[in-house]
Design an enzyme around this catalytic site. Structure first.
Site, short mmCIF file in Angstrom:
data_model
loop_
_atom_site.label_atom_id
_atom_site.label_comp_id
_atom_site.label_asym_id
_atom_site.label_seq_id
_atom_site.Cartn_x
_atom_site.Cartn_y
_atom_site.Cartn_z
CE LYS A 111 -3.28 2.01 3.34
NZ LYS A 111 -2.31 2.91 4.02
N GLY A 197 -10.46 10.80 4.73
CA GLY A 197 -11.56 11.66 5.11
C GLY A 197 -12.93 11.03 5.14
CG ASN A 218 -6.27 4.50 10.13
OD1 ASN A 218 -6.55 4.24 11.30
ND2 ASN A 218 -5.03 4.50 9.68
CB THR A 219 -8.64 9.03 11.43
OG1 THR A 219 -7.28 9.03 10.98
CG2 THR A 219 -8.79 10.00 12.59
#
Length: 255
Positions: A111, A197, A218-219
């Site tokens: 990745k 995002g 992810n976040t």
């Protein structure tokens, strides 16, 4: 809910096959932000993921988990392993990270991220790094800003799939330029992952409606009050978006 039950409704025909390794779940979760291996196991199972992502922090400034602890909690043999260069700020750092991951773990699916100080993908450096990794025998999944010309160049170079930025990483803004994203995805015939995002299930639904083969989150999950709950919500969002595409129920592009 058992891991078998959690993943049952997202198992589909593979959207990407690399040799004998098949990617079936259309939801991929990053795990760089976690410090508890049990929580990593919980979110991967709740999301129905079949991919495990690992990396090296060349600067050694970020917390990391012991692979032995992760294996005990997660059961790493059940996942397709891929590497990430998500901490790389330059082409050189990305190449070094990829090579260390292969030397240490035998990982050859990468990745590829090249994100300088602004934390946005550098398309030019990414093209160059991808060519070098491909020449070394890696399968490469590069992360780019939406741009059809860049996408075509990476496809022609031999990349296995593309990852296209929906909006700046951790911004929770969703897909900010739907037309640019759609044009980029339409320019290539290889699978495309949308990421960056995607902060809510609704944003994930829209990413899938636009034609993404998969999404990476992810976040949003890592920082949620109950990460496993949001991971499960994201799993259902992927399924909902895919069903909308299959039934031709997709809303028009935003202006």
């Amino acid at each position: 809910m058992s891991s078998a039950t959690a993943s049952k409704d997202v198992v589909t025909e593979p959207w990407l096959c690399l040799g004998d390794r098949a990617f079936r779940s259309r939801l991929i979760l990053g795990i760089e932000q976690y410090t508890d291996p049990t929580l990593v196991a919980d979110v991967l199972r709740a999301a129905g993921c079949d991919v495990f992502i690992t990396t090296f922090d060349l600067e050694q400034t970020r917390p990391s988990l012991l692979m032995s602890d992760l294996d005990q909690a997660v059961g790493l043999d059940d996942y397709v392993w891929i590497g990430t260069t998500s901490f790389a700020r330059s082409r050189q750092d990305a190449l070094l990270t990829a090579r260390r991951l292969r030397e240490s773990y035998g990982i050859d699916i990468m990745k590829l991220d090249v994100r300088p100080s602004d934390n946005l993908p550098d398309n030019g450096q990414t093209i160059t790094a991808a060519a070098e990794l491909l020449a070394e025998g890696f399968e490469v999944l590069p992360f780019i800003l939406p741009d059809p010309e860049t996408a075509v160049a990476l496809e022609q170079a031999g990349c296995a799939a593309l990852r296209v930025m929906a909006s700046p990483v951790a911004s929770a803004r969703g897909v900010v330029d739907e037309r640019a994203v759609r044009d980029t995805m339409s320019a290539v015939s290889i699978p495309v992952v949308l990421e960056g995002g995607l902060g809510t299930p609704a944003q994930v639904v829209r990413a899938m409606e636009l034609g993404a083969d998969a999404v990476l989150v992810n976040t949003a999950v890592a920082q949620a009050p109950q990460p496993a709950v949001l991971a499960e919500s994201m799993r259902h969002a992927v399924r909902a978006g895919r069903l909308a595409v299959d039934q031709d129920l997709v809303a028009p592009l935003a202006d």
